[in-house]
Structure formats: C-alpha cells, structure tokens
Design a protein around this motif. Structure first.
Motif, PDB file in Angstrom:
ATOM      1  N   ARG A 171       4.684  -5.989  -4.501  1.00 10.52           N
ATOM      2  CA  ARG A 171       4.136  -4.638  -4.394  1.00 10.52           C
ATOM      3  C   ARG A 171       2.713  -4.576  -4.924  1.00 10.52           C
ATOM      4  NH1 ARG A 171       3.004  -0.993  -1.354  1.00 10.52           N
ATOM      5  NH2 ARG A 171       2.640   1.057  -2.281  1.00 10.52           N
ATOM      6  N   ALA A 172       2.437  -5.307  -5.998  1.00 11.68           N
ATOM      7  CA  ALA A 172       1.071  -5.337  -6.540  1.00 11.68           C
ATOM      8  C   ALA A 172       0.091  -5.886  -5.505  1.00 11.68           C
ATOM      9  CB  ALA A 172       1.036  -6.174  -7.810  1.00 11.68           C
ATOM     10  N   VAL A 173       0.487  -6.942  -4.799  1.00 11.87           N
ATOM     11  CA  VAL A 173      -0.372  -7.511  -3.753  1.00 11.87           C
ATOM     12  C   VAL A 173      -0.549  -6.513  -2.613  1.00 11.87           C
ATOM     13  CG1 VAL A 173      -0.543  -9.326  -1.998  1.00 11.87           C
ATOM     14  CG2 VAL A 173       0.196  -9.894  -4.326  1.00 11.87           C
ATOM     15  N   GLU A 174       0.520  -5.826  -2.223  1.00 12.52           N
ATOM     16  CA  GLU A 174       0.420  -4.812  -1.167  1.00 12.52           C
ATOM     17  C   GLU A 174      -0.544  -3.696  -1.558  1.00 12.52           C
ATOM     18  OE1 GLU A 174       4.366  -3.457  -0.525  1.00 12.52           O
ATOM     19  OE2 GLU A 174       5.029  -5.285   0.513  1.00 12.52           O
ATOM     20  N   ILE A 175      -0.480  -3.279  -2.824  1.00 12.83           N
ATOM     21  CA  ILE A 175      -1.382  -2.229  -3.304  1.00 12.83           C
ATOM     22  C   ILE A 175      -2.834  -2.703  -3.211  1.00 12.83           C
ATOM     23  CG2 ILE A 175      -2.113  -0.960  -5.362  1.00 12.83           C
ATOM     24  CD1 ILE A 175       0.872  -0.872  -6.177  1.00 12.83           C
ATOM     25  N   ALA A 176      -3.079  -3.954  -3.615  1.00 11.64           N
ATOM     26  CA  ALA A 176      -4.430  -4.509  -3.556  1.00 11.64           C
ATOM     27  C   ALA A 176      -4.927  -4.592  -2.115  1.00 11.64           C
ATOM     28  CB  ALA A 176      -4.458  -5.896  -4.208  1.00 11.64           C
ATOM     29  N   GLU A 177      -4.082  -5.066  -1.222  1.00  7.73           N
ATOM     30  CA  GLU A 177      -4.489  -5.207   0.181  1.00  7.73           C
ATOM     31  C   GLU A 177      -4.745  -3.847   0.819  1.00  7.73           C
ATOM     32  OE1 GLU A 177      -2.191  -9.410   1.253  1.00  7.73           O
ATOM     33  OE2 GLU A 177      -1.194  -7.492   1.644  1.00  7.73           O
ATOM     34  N   ALA A 178      -3.923  -2.852   0.476  1.00  9.48           N
ATOM     35  CA  ALA A 178      -4.120  -1.506   1.023  1.00  9.48           C
ATOM     36  C   ALA A 178      -5.431  -0.908   0.521  1.00  9.48           C
ATOM     37  CB  ALA A 178      -2.942  -0.610   0.651  1.00  9.48           C
ATOM     38  N   GLU A 223       1.485   3.225 -10.033  1.00  8.54           N
ATOM     39  CA  GLU A 223       2.752   3.143  -9.309  1.00  8.54           C
ATOM     40  C   GLU A 223       3.833   2.393 -10.076  1.00  8.54           C
ATOM     41  OE1 GLU A 223       4.507   1.234  -5.172  1.00  8.54           O
ATOM     42  OE2 GLU A 223       2.531   2.178  -5.170  1.00  8.54           O
ATOM     43  N   LEU A 224       3.478   1.304 -10.715  1.00 10.10           N
ATOM     44  CA  LEU A 224       4.489   0.456 -11.349  1.00 10.10           C
ATOM     45  C   LEU A 224       4.604   0.683 -12.851  1.00 10.10           C
ATOM     46  CD1 LEU A 224       3.811  -2.921  -9.481  1.00 10.10           C
ATOM     47  CD2 LEU A 224       5.402  -1.093  -8.870  1.00 10.10           C
ATOM     48  N   GLY A 225       3.699   1.490 -13.416  1.00 13.26           N
ATOM     49  CA  GLY A 225       3.727   1.723 -14.844  1.00 13.26           C
ATOM     50  C   GLY A 225       2.949   0.677 -15.602  1.00 13.26           C
ATOM     51  N   GLY A 226       2.969   0.800 -16.938  1.00 17.83           N
ATOM     52  CA  GLY A 226       2.264  -0.161 -17.767  1.00 17.83           C
ATOM     53  C   GLY A 226       0.872   0.310 -18.141  1.00 17.83           C
ATOM     54  N   ASP A 227       0.022  -0.630 -18.521  1.00 19.51           N
ATOM     55  CA  ASP A 227      -1.360  -0.311 -18.870  1.00 19.51           C
ATOM     56  C   ASP A 227      -2.248  -1.468 -18.443  1.00 19.51           C
ATOM     57  OD1 ASP A 227      -1.220  -2.344 -20.882  1.00 19.51           O
ATOM     58  OD2 ASP A 227      -0.264  -0.891 -22.219  1.00 19.51           O
ATOM     59  N   TYR A 245     -21.578  -9.735 -15.172  1.00 19.00           N
ATOM     60  CA  TYR A 245     -20.291 -10.029 -15.798  1.00 19.00           C
ATOM     61  C   TYR A 245     -19.188 -10.170 -14.745  1.00 19.00           C
ATOM     62  CZ  TYR A 245     -22.236  -8.862 -20.370  1.00 19.00           C
ATOM     63  OH  TYR A 245     -22.977  -8.838 -21.524  1.00 19.00           O
ATOM     64  N   ARG A 246     -18.280 -11.071 -15.018  1.00 14.65           N
ATOM     65  CA  ARG A 246     -17.038 -11.161 -14.250  1.00 14.65           C
ATOM     66  C   ARG A 246     -15.942 -10.580 -15.150  1.00 14.65           C
ATOM     67  NH1 ARG A 246     -16.210 -16.796 -11.996  1.00 14.65           N
ATOM     68  NH2 ARG A 246     -17.547 -15.946 -10.347  1.00 14.65           N
ATOM     69  N   VAL A 247     -15.168  -9.628 -14.616  1.00 16.30           N
ATOM     70  CA  VAL A 247     -14.217  -8.894 -15.435  1.00 16.30           C
ATOM     71  C   VAL A 247     -12.788  -9.239 -15.037  1.00 16.30           C
ATOM     72  CG1 VAL A 247     -13.433  -6.628 -16.213  1.00 16.30           C
ATOM     73  CG2 VAL A 247     -15.853  -7.002 -15.688  1.00 16.30           C
ATOM     74  N   THR A 248     -11.971  -9.546 -16.042  1.00 14.86           N
ATOM     75  CA  THR A 248     -10.540  -9.729 -15.824  1.00 14.86           C
ATOM     76  C   THR A 248      -9.824  -8.438 -16.208  1.00 14.86           C
ATOM     77  OG1 THR A 248     -10.613 -12.100 -16.273  1.00 14.86           O
ATOM     78  CG2 THR A 248      -8.477 -11.011 -16.508  1.00 14.86           C
ATOM     79  N   TYR A 249      -9.070  -7.892 -15.253  1.00  9.48           N
ATOM     80  CA  TYR A 249      -8.290  -6.677 -15.501  1.00  9.48           C
ATOM     81  C   TYR A 249      -6.839  -7.108 -15.701  1.00  9.48           C
ATOM     82  CZ  TYR A 249     -12.471  -4.336 -13.862  1.00  9.48           C
ATOM     83  OH  TYR A 249     -13.767  -3.912 -13.728  1.00  9.48           O
ATOM     84  N   ALA A 250      -6.413  -7.092 -16.973  1.00 10.80           N
ATOM     85  CA  ALA A 250      -5.073  -7.553 -17.326  1.00 10.80           C
ATOM     86  C   ALA A 250      -4.094  -6.397 -17.245  1.00 10.80           C
ATOM     87  CB  ALA A 250      -5.072  -8.149 -18.722  1.00 10.80           C
ATOM     88  N   VAL A 251      -3.290  -6.382 -16.184  1.00 15.04           N
ATOM     89  CA  VAL A 251      -2.267  -5.356 -16.004  1.00 15.04           C
ATOM     90  C   VAL A 251      -0.993  -5.830 -16.690  1.00 15.04           C
ATOM     91  CG1 VAL A 251      -0.826  -4.150 -14.330  1.00 15.04           C
ATOM     92  CG2 VAL A 251      -3.246  -4.558 -13.826  1.00 15.04           C
ATOM     93  N   ARG A 252      -0.485  -5.031 -17.601  1.00 13.66           N
ATOM     94  CA  ARG A 252       0.765  -5.374 -18.292  1.00 13.66           C
ATOM     95  C   ARG A 252       1.810  -4.326 -17.918  1.00 13.66           C
ATOM     96  NH1 ARG A 252       2.172  -9.140 -21.571  1.00 13.66           N
ATOM     97  NH2 ARG A 252       0.003  -9.808 -21.702  1.00 13.66           N
ATOM     98  N   LEU A 253       2.777  -4.752 -17.110  1.00 12.88           N
ATOM     99  CA  LEU A 253       3.830  -3.853 -16.667  1.00 12.88           C
ATOM    100  C   LEU A 253       4.807  -3.581 -17.809  1.00 12.88           C
ATOM    101  CD1 LEU A 253       4.538  -5.427 -13.153  1.00 12.88           C
ATOM    102  CD2 LEU A 253       2.974  -3.560 -13.736  1.00 12.88           C
ATOM    103  N   PRO A 254       5.549  -2.482 -17.734  1.00  8.27           N
ATOM    104  CA  PRO A 254       6.460  -2.122 -18.822  1.00  8.27           C
ATOM    105  C   PRO A 254       7.550  -3.173 -19.043  1.00  8.27           C
ATOM    106  CG  PRO A 254       6.123  -0.267 -17.337  1.00  8.27           C
ATOM    107  CD  PRO A 254       5.526  -1.460 -16.664  1.00  8.27           C
ATOM    108  N   LYS A 255       8.123  -3.103 -20.246  1.00  8.96           N
ATOM    109  CA  LYS A 255       9.185  -4.037 -20.623  1.00  8.96           C
ATOM    110  C   LYS A 255      10.411  -3.855 -19.736  1.00  8.96           C
ATOM    111  CE  LYS A 255      11.967  -5.312 -24.695  1.00  8.96           C
ATOM    112  NZ  LYS A 255      12.189  -5.037 -26.137  1.00  8.96           N
ATOM    113  N   PHE A 256      10.684  -2.603 -19.354  1.00  9.72           N
ATOM    114  CA  PHE A 256      11.856  -2.305 -18.527  1.00  9.72           C
ATOM    115  C   PHE A 256      11.413  -1.869 -17.125  1.00  9.72           C
ATOM    116  CE2 PHE A 256      13.072  -1.052 -22.955  1.00  9.72           C
ATOM    117  CZ  PHE A 256      13.870  -2.165 -23.207  1.00  9.72           C
ATOM    118  N   THR A 257      12.306  -2.068 -16.171  1.00  6.08           N
ATOM    119  CA  THR A 257      12.011  -1.697 -14.785  1.00  6.08           C
ATOM    120  C   THR A 257      13.132  -0.820 -14.243  1.00  6.08           C
ATOM    121  OG1 THR A 257      13.173  -3.582 -13.815  1.00  6.08           O
ATOM    122  CG2 THR A 257      10.881  -3.915 -14.446  1.00  6.08           C
ATOM    123  N   PRO A 258      12.850  -0.036 -13.205  1.00  4.73           N
ATOM    124  CA  PRO A 258      13.921   0.735 -12.576  1.00  4.73           C
ATOM    125  C   PRO A 258      15.061  -0.186 -12.145  1.00  4.73           C
ATOM    126  CG  PRO A 258      11.796   1.485 -11.782  1.00  4.73           C
ATOM    127  CD  PRO A 258      11.531   0.261 -12.601  1.00  4.73           C
TER     128      PRO A 258
END
Length: 374
Positions: A171-178, A223-227, A245-258
């Motif tokens: 889903r993360a890849v789909e979001i990026a491609e969209a 969409e997926l939660g986290g920070d 600068y080259r920036v790394t965006y570190a997405v950390r999804l929540p500990k729990f999932t639906p």
C-alpha cells in the motif's frame, strides 16, 4: 507610379500603381513589371529540413529549450505543427490559403508536402514545397536521470517494534506511485520514482525531489498511521554555492495494525480496527467501541494476543444469556462459557474465536471475513 513607366529589367511597360502614402517606404521592386517581379518572387520561405528531437524512452518532444510530454499524440501531428511554425509566407500575399500533406517515409522520416496559395499584385499565385522532417531519437533529461539512478530523497517505510506487513508495504508503494502519477498529470517532468527496494526492515522508495518525498511520506502516515521524521544529508553545492541536501523521510508505522487483537493495560481484549490518530477498536468482551486516550494515541501500552488470521470457527453450544455464550474450545473440544459480546447473534450456530493467553474470545464475523482490513 505614373502611366508610361517602363520596367528597368526588360523594358516592357509597367501598369500604373498607387503611389505610397507620404512617409511610407517605396517598394524596391515596384518598378518591375509583373513577369520580372515574379521571376524572383518566393511565396513561401521554407527550411531545407526540420529535425524533431524525440525521447526514445518516454516519447517526449524537445520544444524550445525544454522537453514536453505529448501523451498519445502522433508524431505526424508534431511534425505538421513544427513545419507550420517554420514556414514563412510573403508579406505581400493576401487571402493566403495552405494545406499540408504528410508522407511517412520510414520510422524516422516524414515528408511534408505543403501547398500555399495567395493573391499578389492582384494575381493568384500558388507554390508547393516539400520539407523533410527527421525524428532524432535521443534521451530526455528526465529519462537520463532515471537511467542514472538519480534521486533526491528516500522514503523509508518501517514499523514500531515489528516489520511492516506485506499489505502495508504494498500500500505504501501504491500511495507513492499514485502521488507521482498525479504530479505527472499536471505536466511535472521532475516527478518520478527512481528505485524501490525491499529490505529486511521494510521498503525504501527513492524519489526525484525532496518536496515529493515529504508529500509521499505524509500521505502514507495519513492512511496507515504512525509518524515521520526527516534526516537531511549534505551531498553537494549547486552552481550558486547553495547547499544541496538529500533527505531521508523515515516513516514509522504504529506498533499495532487493524486486525490485531491486543490487551490494553487495565482493559479487556480489543480487536484493533483503526490506527489513524488514536487507536480504535471493539471490545471482545462487550462489543462496545474502544478508543485509546489522546496521550496514548495509536500505540497504547498493551500485550499483543494475536490477529484475526489466528481465529478458528467453532460450534456454539448454547446462548446462556445476554452476557454469556457456551462454545466448544477449538483445541480441546471442551464446552466453555465465555463472554458474549453484543455482536454475537442469538441464533448463531458457529462463531470465530481466538484462543490466547487472555483466554477464549469471540471475534466479529465481518472482521474475520475481511482479514481485518479497514
């Protein structure tokens, strides 16, 4: 010009013509007769050939000083446009009419047969010219950067104390491609994904610009939660001395999932239904809605008991009352009385149950049927 003047080239009489108004320049060739005038007259000024630069990868066309996406347009249409822009019609021609007939010679050559007509000196003149159009196959700047693996930002998809699920990564890849597709649709040729890598910890998505990397990271979290946290790295300086600068965006999804079943501190087991903002779910004891406090957010202190994928269908022995139901233990086949949440129908013959360290609990039928998706 007065009557009785003679052509200085051939000596024939020149018809009387209107004198120019005061202040207007006299046409140099006005003294010539029509025959001599038209000997050197060109109704159309055409180039010997025209070269159209086409990207062999994406099909973009170079116009002016930039590459332009042409979508589904045929290159013949592009050739007609560029030939039309390159042709010049004599300023003295009036009531000009023209037509272009393309001839596809081969994959990279189109002959443009152009016919022009117009009235000059009260005489209708017509000329035909043929202009070859050569399609020069090259690589545009965008495709060159993609082929070279260029990127300005990385979106790293990770999860808190776990590895992202395959569904989350997809889903993360789909979001990026969209997101990139939306930018491309607006004509932004700087929008592209240069590489997608699957690692043991999650997925890395390399994006063409920092701004787009930030936008994609925010959408994934929305969409997926986290920070998300940003980690810039100085890579170079541009021609003006500005730091790049080259920036790394570190997405950390929540500990729990639906679809997870958890046991929050001082609360009954809960089926997680959403992790957007505060964690939300349903109590497996009562069937009442559950929502974590604002302070706990999407990751309250809780034990992980299992997921809906661990549920097993078992037989309902009897509905004892509003709060209790007797079912068969799916492992021992013993009859056990457990809590009856409000979503258990009084006529149910079988129910999905999850057996964990917290005991035996009935899960909602629709949660199991949809694999816990939101």
């Amino acid at each position: 010009m007065s009557s009785g003047d003679f052509c200085p080239r051939c000596g024939d009489p020149v018809p009387e013509r209107e004198e120019p108004l005061p202040g207007e320049p006299r046409e140099r060739d006005a003294v010539l007769c029509d025959d001599c005038y038209f000997e050197d007259f060109d109704l159309v000024d055409a180039p010997e050939r025209i070269e159209v630069r086409v990207c062999s990868q994406c099909g973009a066309v170079h116009e002016g000083n930039r590459w332009v996406d042409v979508g589904a347009r045929d290159y013949t249409d592009i050739a007609v446009e560029q030939v039309t822009e390159a042709l010049g019609v004599h300023l003295k021609a009036e009531d000009v009419r023209w037509g272009v007939e393309p001839e596809q010679v081969d994959e990279n050559t189109i002959r443009m047969h152009c016919t022009f007509g117009g009235v000059v000196r009260d005489t209708y003149r017509e000329e035909q010219v043929t202009v070859p159009v050569l399609l020069s196959r090259q690589t545009c700047d965008r495709c060159g950067r993609i082929a070279g693996g260029y990127y300005a930002s990385i979106v790293q998809v990770r999860a808190d104390e776990r590895t992202p699920t395959s569904d989350e990564e997809s889903r993360a890849v789909e979001i990026a491609e969209a997101y990139i597709a939306e930018r491309e649709a607006t004509g932004d040729r700087n929008a592209f994904i240069s590489e997608i890598n699957e690692t043991n910890d999650g997925t890395d998505i390399k994006i063409s610009t920092n701004q787009m990397g930030a936008g994609i990271a925010k959408r994934i979290v929305r969409e997926l939660g986290g920070d998300v946290e940003e980690y810039p790295t100085l890579v170079t300086e541009d021609s003006d001395g500005n730091e790049v600068y080259r920036v790394t965006y570190a997405v950390r999804l929540p500990k729990f999932t639906p679809g997870d079943v958890i046991e929050p501190d001082e609360a009954d087991p809960v089926l997680v239904q959403s992790v957007r903002g505060n964690l939300k779910g349903v109590s497996l004891t009562t069937g009442d809605p559950y929502e974590a406090s604002f302070e706990d957010g999407e990751t309250p202190d809780a034990r992980h008991l299992g997921t809906v994928d661990d549920a097993e269908e078992t037989t309902v022995v009897t509905i004892e009352d509003e709060y209790a139901v007797q079912v068969l233990d799916p492992e021992t086949y013993e009859s056990k009385t457990i809590a009856r949440p409000s979503y258990v129908d009084s006529g149910a013959e079988t129910v999905p149950v999850l057996k964990s360290r917290a005991g035996l609990h009935v899960l909602p039928e629709d949660a199991v049927a949809t694999d816990g998706s939101e």
